[in-house]
Motif scaffolding. Structure first.
Motif, PDB file in Angstrom:
ATOM      1  N   HIS A  12       0.826  -1.205   0.000  1.00 51.88           N
ATOM      2  CA  HIS A  12       0.000   0.000   0.000  1.00 51.88           C
ATOM      3  C   HIS A  12       0.857   1.252   0.000  1.00 51.88           C
ATOM      4  O   HIS A  12       0.338   2.354   0.003  1.00 51.88           O
ATOM      5  CB  HIS A  12      -0.922   0.016   1.219  1.00 51.88           C
ATOM      6  CG  HIS A  12      -2.094  -0.902   1.065  1.00 51.88           C
ATOM      7  ND1 HIS A  12      -3.244  -0.523   0.439  1.00 51.88           N
ATOM      8  CD2 HIS A  12      -2.266  -2.189   1.416  1.00 51.88           C
ATOM      9  CE1 HIS A  12      -4.092  -1.540   0.432  1.00 51.88           C
ATOM     10  NE2 HIS A  12      -3.517  -2.567   1.018  1.00 51.88           N
ATOM     11  N   GLU A  13       2.158   1.094   0.087  1.00 49.95           N
ATOM     12  CA  GLU A  13       3.029   2.267   0.080  1.00 49.95           C
ATOM     13  C   GLU A  13       3.141   2.794  -1.334  1.00 49.95           C
ATOM     14  O   GLU A  13       3.677   2.122  -2.225  1.00 49.95           O
ATOM     15  CB  GLU A  13       4.430   1.887   0.582  1.00 49.95           C
ATOM     16  CG  GLU A  13       4.555   1.881   2.090  1.00 49.95           C
ATOM     17  CD  GLU A  13       3.840   3.045   2.760  1.00 49.95           C
ATOM     18  OE1 GLU A  13       4.027   4.207   2.344  1.00 49.95           O
ATOM     19  OE2 GLU A  13       3.077   2.792   3.696  1.00 49.95           O
ATOM     20  N   PRO A  14       2.601   3.976  -1.612  1.00 55.36           N
ATOM     21  CA  PRO A  14       2.680   4.470  -2.975  1.00 55.36           C
ATOM     22  C   PRO A  14       4.078   4.941  -3.336  1.00 55.36           C
ATOM     23  O   PRO A  14       4.813   5.437  -2.488  1.00 55.36           O
ATOM     24  CB  PRO A  14       1.696   5.634  -2.983  1.00 55.36           C
ATOM     25  CG  PRO A  14       1.603   6.080  -1.573  1.00 55.36           C
ATOM     26  CD  PRO A  14       1.882   4.887  -0.705  1.00 55.36           C
ATOM     27  N   SER A  58      -6.591   5.704   0.932  1.00 53.03           N
ATOM     28  CA  SER A  58      -5.417   4.881   1.112  1.00 53.03           C
ATOM     29  C   SER A  58      -5.374   4.280   2.503  1.00 53.03           C
ATOM     30  O   SER A  58      -5.232   5.000   3.485  1.00 53.03           O
ATOM     31  CB  SER A  58      -4.184   5.736   0.870  1.00 53.03           C
ATOM     32  OG  SER A  58      -3.076   4.927   0.982  1.00 53.03           O
ATOM     33  N   HIS A  61      -2.743   5.325   5.302  1.00 57.38           N
ATOM     34  CA  HIS A  61      -2.182   6.677   5.228  1.00 57.38           C
ATOM     35  C   HIS A  61      -3.137   7.702   4.646  1.00 57.38           C
ATOM     36  O   HIS A  61      -2.766   8.562   3.858  1.00 57.38           O
ATOM     37  CB  HIS A  61      -0.798   6.701   4.562  1.00 57.38           C
ATOM     38  CG  HIS A  61      -0.650   5.811   3.380  1.00 57.38           C
ATOM     39  ND1 HIS A  61      -0.728   6.268   2.105  1.00 57.38           N
ATOM     40  CD2 HIS A  61      -0.408   4.489   3.292  1.00 57.38           C
ATOM     41  CE1 HIS A  61      -0.561   5.266   1.278  1.00 57.38           C
ATOM     42  NE2 HIS A  61      -0.362   4.169   1.965  1.00 57.38           N
TER      43      HIS A  61
HETATM   44 MO   LIG Z   1      -1.775   3.078  -0.585  1.00 55.75          MO
END
Ligand SMILES: [Mo]
Ligand SMILES: Nc1nc2c(c(=O)[nH]1)N[C@H]1C(S)=C(S)[C@@H](COP(=O)(O)O)O[C@H]1N2
Length: 158
Positions: A12-14, A58, A61
């Motif tokens: 999920h870390e863009p 998101s 975050h």
């Molecule tokens: Mo994300």
């Protein structure tokens, strides 16, 4: 494709940085024709559709928005090059982030709005850093894994 398959679930870390500079999309038809689609063609050759209330949600975050995204319906692009003889497509970014889209999702679009290939945000051209060209899936509310930035390949499958 193993661990690097762009269609497998990913973090999920863009990625904040555009992996390449050129926003041209390579479209691959079910009969393996390859067509390069530029941002200018998207702007000039298809109806512009604006979705006024989009959020990038998101998990972990936060949520950003609302944004008005403007672009072309993914369905319009696919029908131009593949007609009716397709069942799904893969939308893959230049940083190897991907999504599968089924024909039913395009043909019977979500009440929230059609899936777009967006080139503008809040009436201003998206920057490359901002994701140009970005796939927007208005029906996705729980995380942002379908809001694919830097779309590089649209592979249409029979
Ligand atoms: Mo994300
Ligand atoms: N190409 C690409 N698209 C992507 C990502 C990414 O890493 N690469 N990250 C996703 C995730 S996890 C999130 S939360 C959102 C972040 O969108 P933003 O950078 O506009 O806030 O983009 C989504 N689309």
């Amino acid at each position: 494709m193993g661990d690097n398959d762009p269609l497998r679930p990913h973090s999920h870390e863009p990625n904040p940085q555009p992996p390449t500079a050129d926003p041209t999309i390579r479209l691959v038809t079910p009969d393996e024709r390859e067509i390069l689609v530029t941002v200018e063609e998207l702007q000039e050759e298809y109806p512009a559709v604006t979705l006024p209330d989009c959020y990038i949600v998101s998990t972990g975050h936060g949520t950003s928005g609302p944004f008005a995204f403007t672009g072309v319906r993914l369905l319009d692009l696919v029908q131009r090059y593949a007609g009716e003889s397709w069942s799904q497509l893969e939308a893959i970014s230049a940083d190897g982030f991907g999504n599968r889209v089924m024909a039913a999702e395009l043909v019977e679009s979500d009440p929230a709005g059609p899936i777009l290939l967006a080139y503008a945000i809040n009436r201003n051209q998206l920057t490359r850093k901002g994701g140009l060209v970005r796939m927007i899936v208005p029906g996705e509310k729980d995380d942002a894994l379908r809001q694919v930035k830097w779309l590089a390949i649209v592979r249409i499958r029979r």
